[in-house]
Structure formats: structure tokens, C-alpha cells
Design a protein around this motif. Structure first.
Motif, PDB file in Angstrom:
ATOM      1  N   TYR A  16     -11.568   3.409   4.185  1.00 14.23           N
ATOM      2  CA  TYR A  16     -11.181   3.110   2.813  1.00 14.23           C
ATOM      3  C   TYR A  16     -10.680   4.397   2.168  1.00 14.23           C
ATOM      4  O   TYR A  16     -11.394   5.395   2.108  1.00 14.23           O
TER       5      TYR A  16
ATOM      6  N   GLN B 127      -6.088   5.317  -3.392  1.00 14.73           N
ATOM      7  CA  GLN B 127      -4.637   5.361  -3.475  1.00 14.73           C
ATOM      8  C   GLN B 127      -4.227   5.341  -4.948  1.00 14.73           C
ATOM      9  O   GLN B 127      -4.929   4.792  -5.804  1.00 14.73           O
TER      10      GLN B 127
ATOM     11  N   THR C 241      -7.779  -0.610  -3.234  1.00 11.31           N
ATOM     12  CA  THR C 241      -7.582  -0.173  -1.847  1.00 11.31           C
ATOM     13  C   THR C 241      -8.032  -1.248  -0.870  1.00 11.31           C
ATOM     14  O   THR C 241      -9.018  -1.930  -1.091  1.00 11.31           O
TER      15      THR C 241
ATOM     16  N   ARG D 291      -4.372  10.910  -2.131  1.00  9.02           N
ATOM     17  CA  ARG D 291      -5.090  10.063  -1.175  1.00  9.02           C
ATOM     18  C   ARG D 291      -6.302  10.804  -0.635  1.00  9.02           C
ATOM     19  O   ARG D 291      -6.196  11.938  -0.188  1.00  9.02           O
TER      20      ARG D 291
END
Length: 562
Positions: free
Chosen positions: A46, A49, A127, A198
Motif C-alpha cells: 500500500y 499517492q 490507494t 509516494r
């Protein structure tokens, strides 16, 4: 990372050569290659973003950042932006859900997370997990981005001897964010990047396949440093293209004593004085300041280079070649090698071969083929004299070669029974070109042949005794220590020989060395009995030129007889 197929397993030999080049004189005791099972695996990752704020989101966050209570009213925001509630409400609800803003006493306010989003101009988005395929090594609990099928290298069947069978009930440790990020990067996936904000948030428990058909390959190299008298291990990891300190430590703790015993055993077999002398030369060589022009008087040969250097040594022999090999095989001493030995004979050189490993000759389980022995003993030099002398030495484990007086080879290579064209991994030979050491070893080996002649004197035939005279004359050691033996042999044989053979023998002795007490008597005998006056004059002319004192003694002896 490069794929393993680009690094064939034989690279372990290259790693060993590199280690040796860095430490001149280092001896490779053993090389092994083995694998660790690697299981197909996958994890869900995971990743946080973000996307850039649009103009409406940026205005809302800017208003709330001012921390003015009225700006926290939804109607006020609609009025300032001149947009209806149907346009503003979805943005506000999304920001509330993402905890960028909060509602307090009916008014909206900016959270710390929202302030950061406004400052960076990025808005987090929902995400979904990204699946990353990898390979799991349960022994070291390591993850790799690749592995290769076991079938790629069918000859490597040995599994790491200290590995345990993988228990699938054991919950594997998930890879670290760095591990999984590096693996994904090798597969063309970008999980983390500062520019896009990220970052790995969490990693699921790995899913491990029930069986393995892939492997991680390792090269294990055991070394002995004769300077520091240390045994150590190097393990090359083909996945990471680096040494594995963890495995080196395990193997050193478990197996070091075994290899120390191997060195001690070799020390008992090989001469300790020789080893000490080689050590001194190595220290001198390593201490040279000019590394580019470093004098290499000691070199450790491995693999195919051993046979190559041996054949080169035969070709370079001018006067004398001594070979000690436990066994002699016609598959190795073939026509090619026989022709090489014949070329030495044509240069009037001589070859001594000692064989045998059992304490008694009749207990040897691998006798050399008689036809081969006959062929070798039949080789003559340009003067018609025997050029090859072969003796059963017995109880001799060393495998040695001396070329003239300038190079000595000592090691585990069976010179005359092994071509070196298969299974060369653990063969090693020390090549020494230090003049003092080589001269000492030449003396030691020549004494083996002298002692063998002495042990057989009582059972020798006339022909064998005559051959022994020729043989002794070629041994430089005899000139200092065994003149008495030579003199005894000459006394026993000269009256039983025909004149022609005696002439040939005396001519040879005169050319090589005239300082044998019985020689004047033998020459006087020939002077009286040899019917070929031309040969007699030729012989006496050589005596006068090479040994004038001897010639004078013969003349006096003849005059006295008259």
C-alpha cells in the motif's frame, strides 16, 4: 541488477583467481558451489499517492489557512468563490474524509495534514494495493527480485549443508520497505518517490508458494594464507554480486577446524622446511614497494593453468627434467607427451621419472603399462645414450616437477596420470622460481634416485649397473656425494663389458666428469685392448684436452707397465 544467466557458475573460479591476485601465494584449499531453495512469493504494498490541488481545492485551503472564523462558514466560502453548494460540497466532503479539514462548533478549520497538503500543493488520493512478485529465501529470510530454475545448472545438486527444511506453517517475515522498493524498482515499478510524494504505507504478509523450483546460487572458497598461517572462507552471492559476510561467519564457525586439519595433513606430507622457505620468499615479494614490477618467485596455479604450465615446462627443458608422480597412465603419457620428451632427448637432455605411492611395490594397485615403460626407456639422446630413467620410488605422496635448476612445481596434480580436463576445482600447485629453493629441491629429488640405485645394487644385472653409471653421471648431486658409488659400479662392470660398450661408457664419463679413481685403470685397459686405433686416439685426445692431469697419470701408468 544483472540476471544470473549472465554470470555462469564457473565465475566462482574467477572470484578465486581474483582473491589470489590480491594476496600472492594464497592457496585455494577447496571450491564448492551450492544452492538455497527459493520460493515464488508475492506481497501487496500500500503506497500513499497524491495529485496536484485544483484551483477550487487550493482556494478553500487558502481561506481556511487564514484562520478567520467567518471563512469557515460554508455559505461564506460559496459566496467568495461565487459557486453554488452543489459544486462546493463534494470538495468539502472529500477534504473532511481525508482529514485535511475539520468541523468545530459548526465552522470549518484547517488541520495540520491540510496545512501540509496546501504547502506542498498535493492532495492524497485513495490507494489500492500494488502486487509485487518476488522470491523468498527462508533460511536467511531474504527476498530477491529474481532467481533461476534449478534445471539451469543440473550439475549443482548440493544444497547448503546447514540449511533446514522450510516449515510452511511458519509465518514469514514481510520484506522491509527498502527491500520491496528495490525489488519493485528492478521490475520497473516505482513505489516510492519524493517528487510525487509516494511512500510505502504498509506491506501485507507474503504469500509463499508451497514448493520450490528455483534457487539462489553461492560459491564457497576456502583459502590458506601461508604468510599469516590462517585459514579463511569467502562466499560469493550470485544474487547480490557480493560476498556474504553472514554465511562466511557461519561456515568459519562450523568448518574452519576441518580445513585447518587439511593444511596440517598437507604439511606433514610436504616438507616443512620447504614451506617455511616459500613463506619467506612470499613475505619478501609482498613487501616490494614497486607493485607494478613485483617479482613473483612464488605463484599458485589452479585449474587448467596447471597442465598448461607443466607442458610448457617440458618444452622449455634444456638439460634435466625430474617428475615425481604417484601413477603413470598411457592415456596421459600419450604420443604428444612422448614426442615432447623425445625433443628433450634430442637436445641431449635427460628425464627422471619417479612413481609409486604404496610402501611396497607389489602392493601398488595401479602399475604403469609395461609397453609404455619400454617405450620411454627406449628413448635415446643424440649420442645414443639412454635419455629417460624410471624408478619406483614408493611411499611418496608429493607430486613434484623440477625443470633444469630454475623452477619447481609442488602440489596435488598427478602429472602423469591426469590430463586436467575434468573436475579441476580443488587442484592447486605451487610454482617456485627462487633459485635457492629450486636448487635445494633438485638435490632432494636427485637423492631419491640415488637412494633407489643404492637399494638395488645387490640384485642389479650387469646391464642395470651400466645404466646406473649413465644415470648417476647426469645427477649433479652425485659429483659431490656419490663418487664412491660411481667408482664401485665402474670396478664391478668394466671387466665384464665388451670393448665397444666400455669405450662408449668411458667416452661418456670423460665428457661429463673424469674425477673417478678407477677411470685411469679403465682407460689404460682400453689402451691395451681396444682394437680400433682410430677410436682409441679420439678418446685419448679428448682425455688430454679435458683432463690433462688424468692423461698424464694414464701415460705414467702405461710406462710403468712396460
Amino acid at each position: 541488477m544483472l540476471w544470473l544467466e549472465e554470470y555462469p557458475i564457473q565465475k566462482t573460479d574467477k572470484i578465486a583467481e581474483k582473491i589470489q591476485s590480491e594476496m600472492p601465494g594464497l592457496e585455494i584449499l577447496e571450491i564448492k558451489e551450492w544452492f538455497l531453495p527459493v520460493y515464488d512469493s508475492s506481497v501487496d504494498v500500500y503506497v500513499s499517492q497524491f495529485r496536484k490541488l485544483n484551483i477550487i481545492e487550493e482556494f478553500i485551503l487558502r481561506l481556511l489557512e487564514k484562520n478567520i472564523k467567518e471563512f469557515g462558514n460554508e455559505e461564506t466560502i460559496q459566496e467568495i468563490l461565487q459557486l453554488d453548494a452543489m459544486f462546493i460540497s463534494p470538495y468539502l466532503n472529500d477534504m473532511l474524509a481525508k482529514q485535511l479539514i475539520d468541523r468545530e462548533q459548526g465552522y470549518l478549520k484547517l488541520t495540520e495534514k491540510g496545512g501540509k497538503a496546501h504547502k506542498e500543493g498535493l492532495l492524497p488520493i485513495n490507494t489500492l494495493p500494488e502486487t509485487v512478485n518476488c522470491f523468498y529465501d527462508p533460511y536467511f529470510k531474504s527476498y530477491y527480485d529474481y532467481a533461476i530454475p534449478l534445471s539451469t545448472y543440473p550439475t549443482i545438486t548440493e544444497q547448503f549443508r546447514y540449511s533446514k527444511e522450510y516449515d510452511h506453517h511458519e509465518v514469514p517475515i514481510a520484506p522491509t520497505p527498502k527491500e520491496i522498493s528495490d525489488i519493485a524498482s528492478e521490475q520497473g515499478k516505482v513505489l516510492e518517490t519524493q517528487e510525487l510524494g509516494r511512500k510505502i504505507l504498509s506491506i501485507s504478509s507474503p504469500v509463499i508458494a508451497p514448493d520450490y523450483n528455483k534457487a539462489a546460487f553461492y560459491g564457497e572458497i576456502w583459502c590458506f594464507d601461508p604468510v599469516d598461517q590462517q585459514v579463511f572462507c569467502r562466499v560469493w552471492n550470485f544474487q547480490t554480486q557480493s560476498y556474504s559476510n553472514e554465511i562466511q561467519q557461519i561456515l568459519t564457525e562450523e568448518d574452519r577446524d576441518k580445513y585447518l586439519k587439511m593444511v596440517i595433513t598437507k604439511e606433514e606430507v610436504e616438507r616443512k622446511t620447504y614451506k617455511e622457505n616459500v613463506k619467506k620468499v612470499l613475505v619478501q615479494n609482498r613487501n616490494q614497494t614497486d607493485k607494478n614490477n613485483m617479482k613473483k618467485e612464488v605463484e599458485i596455479l589452479r585449474g587448467h593453468k596447471i597442465r598448461e604450465e607443466f607442458l610448457n615446462a617440458i618444452d622449455s627443458t634444456n638439460k634435466k627434467l625430474i617428475i615425481i608422480s604417484p601413477w603413470i597412465s598411457d592415456k596421459v603419457v600419450d604420443n604428444e607427451m612422448i614426442n615432447k620428451l623425445k625433443r628433450i632427448a634430442k637436445k641431449n637432455g635427460v628425464i627422471y621419472i619417479g612413481w609409486g605411492i604404496a610402501k611396497e611395490r607389489d602392493k601398488e594397485d595401479r602399475l604403469p603399462p609395461q609397453h609404455l615403460i619400454d617405450t620411454l626407456k627406449g628413448i635415446k639422446n643424440s649420442k645414443g645414450q639412454p635419455a629417460i630413467y624410471i624408478h619406483w620410488i614408493g611411499n611418496h605422496h608429493n607430486k613434484e616437477v623440477v625443470v633444469d635448476d630454475y623452477v619447481h612445481f609442488l602440489g596435488s596434480f598427478n602429472w602423469l596420470s591426469y590430463r586436467g580436463d575434468y573436475s579441476l576445482r580443488n587442484e592447486s600447485v605451487t610454482k617456485v622460481s627462487n633459485k635457492e629453493i629450486v636448487q635445494e629441491e633438485l638435490t632432494n629429488l636427485e637423492n631419491l634416485f640415488i637412494n633407489r640405485i643404492k637399494s638395488r645394487l645387490s640384485i642389479m644385472s650387469l646391464e642395470e649397473k651400466v645404466l646406473s653409471i649413465y644415470e648417476l653421471m647426469f645427477l649433479s648431486t652425485y659429483k659431490e656425494t656419490e663418487v664412491g658409488l660411481m667408482d664401485s659400479l665402474l670396478k664391478e662392470t668394466f671387466l665384464e663389458m665388451n670393448d665397444e660398450n666400455l669405450y662408449q661408457l668411458c667416452s661418456f664419463i670423460v665428457e661429463e666428469n673424469g674425477e673417478i679413481p678407477t677411470l685411469p685403470i679403465v682407460l689404460s685397459y682400453l689402451n691395451s685392448n681396444l682394437k680400433d686405433e682410430k677410436k682409441l686416439k679420439k678418446l685419448m685426445k679428448r682425455v688430454k684436452k679435458l683432463h690433462p692431469d688424468l692423461h698424464g697419470n694414464i701415460s705414467n701408468w702405461i710406462n710403468e707397465k712396460r
